[in-house]
Design a protein around this motif. Structure first.
Motif, mmCIF file in Angstrom:
data_model
loop_
_atom_site.group_PDB
_atom_site.id
_atom_site.type_symbol
_atom_site.label_atom_id
_atom_site.label_comp_id
_atom_site.label_asym_id
_atom_site.label_seq_id
_atom_site.Cartn_x
_atom_site.Cartn_y
_atom_site.Cartn_z
ATOM 1 N N CYS A 124 0.859 -1.456 0.026
ATOM 2 C CA CYS A 124 0.088 0.001 0.108
ATOM 3 C C CYS A 124 0.761 1.145 0.155
ATOM 4 O O CYS A 124 1.971 1.426 0.759
ATOM 5 C CB CYS A 124 -0.882 -0.061 1.179
ATOM 6 N N THR A 125 0.532 2.076 -0.670
ATOM 7 C CA THR A 125 1.115 3.542 -0.905
ATOM 8 C C THR A 125 -0.100 4.385 -0.749
ATOM 9 O O THR A 125 -0.895 4.678 -1.061
ATOM 10 C CB THR A 125 1.848 3.679 -2.036
ATOM 11 N N THR A 126 0.250 5.478 0.140
ATOM 12 C CA THR A 126 -0.679 6.488 0.524
ATOM 13 C C THR A 126 -0.069 7.785 0.213
ATOM 14 O O THR A 126 1.049 8.299 0.382
ATOM 15 C CB THR A 126 -0.919 6.703 2.031
ATOM 16 N N ILE A 127 -0.878 8.718 -0.474
ATOM 17 C CA ILE A 127 -0.553 9.863 -1.260
ATOM 18 C C ILE A 127 -1.405 11.023 -0.874
ATOM 19 O O ILE A 127 -2.693 10.745 -0.958
ATOM 20 C CB ILE A 127 -0.241 9.752 -2.379
ATOM 21 N N LEU B 297 -6.800 11.786 0.604
ATOM 22 C CA LEU B 297 -6.039 10.847 0.562
ATOM 23 C C LEU B 297 -6.032 10.110 -0.740
ATOM 24 O O LEU B 297 -7.339 9.681 -1.079
ATOM 25 C CB LEU B 297 -5.856 9.961 1.656
ATOM 26 N N LEU B 298 -4.799 9.733 -1.579
ATOM 27 C CA LEU B 298 -4.911 8.580 -2.630
ATOM 28 C C LEU B 298 -4.115 7.362 -1.893
ATOM 29 O O LEU B 298 -3.206 7.330 -1.388
ATOM 30 C CB LEU B 298 -4.327 8.911 -3.723
ATOM 31 N N ALA C 23 -10.554 7.402 1.637
ATOM 32 C CA ALA C 23 -9.422 7.542 0.773
ATOM 33 C C ALA C 23 -10.162 7.400 -0.675
ATOM 34 O O ALA C 23 -11.065 6.665 -1.065
ATOM 35 C CB ALA C 23 -8.127 6.812 0.771
ATOM 36 N N ASN C 24 -9.599 8.017 -1.821
ATOM 37 C CA ASN C 24 -10.008 7.574 -3.282
ATOM 38 C C ASN C 24 -11.242 8.002 -3.473
ATOM 39 O O ASN C 24 -12.199 7.274 -3.891
ATOM 40 C CB ASN C 24 -9.825 6.326 -3.654
ATOM 41 N N TRP D 180 -13.137 5.201 -6.273
ATOM 42 C CA TRP D 180 -12.511 4.305 -6.971
ATOM 43 C C TRP D 180 -11.467 3.494 -5.896
ATOM 44 O O TRP D 180 -11.498 3.780 -4.712
ATOM 45 C CB TRP D 180 -11.702 4.891 -8.161
ATOM 46 N N ASP D 181 -11.338 2.084 -6.406
ATOM 47 C CA ASP D 181 -10.669 1.138 -5.387
ATOM 48 C C ASP D 181 -9.248 1.411 -5.453
ATOM 49 O O ASP D 181 -8.653 1.908 -6.454
ATOM 50 C CB ASP D 181 -11.103 -0.229 -5.848
ATOM 51 N N ALA D 182 -8.538 1.147 -4.648
ATOM 52 C CA ALA D 182 -7.265 1.161 -4.458
ATOM 53 C C ALA D 182 -6.661 0.266 -5.536
ATOM 54 O O ALA D 182 -5.408 0.652 -5.929
ATOM 55 C CB ALA D 182 -6.769 0.850 -3.043
#
Length: 384
Positions: A274-277, A285-286, A320-321, A374-376
């Motif tokens: 997992c990467t969080t942006i 958050l993305l 997120a997303n 949208w999904d990760a």
């Protein structure tokens, strides 16, 4: 339980050559460069193409794809580098001595000759006996479904039929390698789509290696076993169509292949899967379900295809997303609807939605406030 072999046979799985470790390439392009004066049209390109592939070189105008194809054909000599076909160095071999044929976009049919005579022309020039010429021409015309039109001249044929005559003429000489330069560019959209599948079936039946040059992303996605995306004389990515679309390796590839939304942000957390942006563009958050290799706090882009984004009037339950905005444009395209949504940051997002039903009474439309999510696993991080 029956022990009959018909119930115990395991279905064989054919592994494509390019996935096999140690497989020998059929075409090897080794550090090829082509310069015209001070201009470098092709810059140090290396590429392996395997037996029976339908390989597409995809790129915009001036990317170097046609120059690379002409060097394969022998019409242009490389400034440096080598070209090997079936293990033989062809770099300095003349075009007529290569096991290669080329089909041009213009088709270049002789207007005064019949279909049959056009297809037979190359064989007769090589001195093939008349009986064998007749057999081979009849065979290839039947294969491209033109046997019943063999006595007609080009002006009596449709665009799709002329395309198949040019293809038959290129194939009748039984080349080891067939090069096709924008082969379907002169056809209208519907006929082009039909002909793409005919070309795939014909290539599979003949087992000849095809290399196709095209600027049309959809055409490359439909035809190719693998795609080489070209830009400014180099190849930016080589992969199977679904990999190029779903896992582009750069912003250029992501934007060139289909439509894409790119969200810029800063990496604030990274784990194994997992990467969080943090992104000001979506004011949130993305999250992406893969790790990346980057410096702490690096600015990256997250690519999300329009069809991967959900659009609704209800706020999603997610941390997120997700983001929200106003529909500024809407187009009904029959099988799908296209929406453009302006976010509070000023970022424009494109969303496509399949029209699964005929009822349009409750369809989203202009100026509506909407939520996006949208999904990760639907996005990919791009660092270049």
């Amino acid at each position: 339980m029956s022990s009959s072999s018909e119930f115990n046979q395991e279905k064989s799985i054919i592994v494509p050559s390019w996935r096999e470790a140690g497989a020998k390439p059929f075409v090897q392009i080794d550090q090829i460069t082509k310069k015209f004066g001070d201009f470098t049209a092709v810059n140090s390109v290396s590429l392996d193409i395997y037996q029976n592939e339908l390989f597409c070189l995809l790129g915009g105008s001036g990317s170097g794809k046609s120059t690379l194809l002409r060097m394969l054909a022998g019409f242009e000599k490389p400034t440096s580098g080598r070209i090997l076909i079936d293990g033989v160095d062809m770099t300095d071999i003349q075009p007529w001595d290569r096991p290669v044929n080329m089909m041009f976009q213009s088709y270049a049919l002789f207007p005064h000759l019949t279909v049959e005579a056009n297809v037979a022309f190359g064989l007769r020039r090589e001195g093939v006996k008349s009986k064998e010429v007749a057999l081979r021409v009849a065979e290839i015309l039947d294969m491209v479904q033109l046997g019943h039109l063999s006595k007609r001249k080009p002006h009596m044929l449709s665009g799709g039929q002329r395309q198949r005559v040019a293809l038959a003429r290129a194939l009748v000489k039984r080349p080891k390698l067939l090069l096709l330069d924008e082969p379907l560019g002169a056809l209208d959209k519907k006929l082009r789509e039909e002909t793409q599948f005919e070309l795939i079936n014909l290539q599979d039946e003949l087992g000849i290696t095809f290399v196709v040059v095209t600027h049309d992303q959809e055409e490359a996605m439909t035809l190719a076993t693998r795609i080489g995306v070209m830009d400014q004389g180099g190849i930016t990515q080589i992969a199977e169509p679904h990999q190029v679309y779903e896992y582009p390796n750069s912003r250029f590839v992501a934007e060139f292949i289909g439509n894409v939304n790119l969200f810029e942000g800063t990496v604030i957390g990274e784990e194994r899967d997992c990467t969080t942006i943090q992104s000001a563009e979506i004011d949130g958050l993305l999250k992406v379900n893969h790790a990346i290799s980057c410096a702490p706090s690096q600015v990256v882009s997250v690519a999300v295809r329009p069809e991967k984004i959900r659009i609704s009037r209800e706020k999603p339950d997610a941390d997120a997303n997700t983001t929200d905005g106003i529909i500024t444009d809407y187009a009904y395209m029959g099988s799908q609807s296209i929406y453009k949504i302006a976010l509070k940051s000023g970022k424009e997002v494109r969303v496509t939605m399949q029209n699964a039903t005929r009822d349009i009474s409750d369809r989203l439309t202009w100026d509506e406030p909407v939520f996006l999510s949208w999904d990760a696993g639907s996005s990919v991080v791009l660092t270049s």
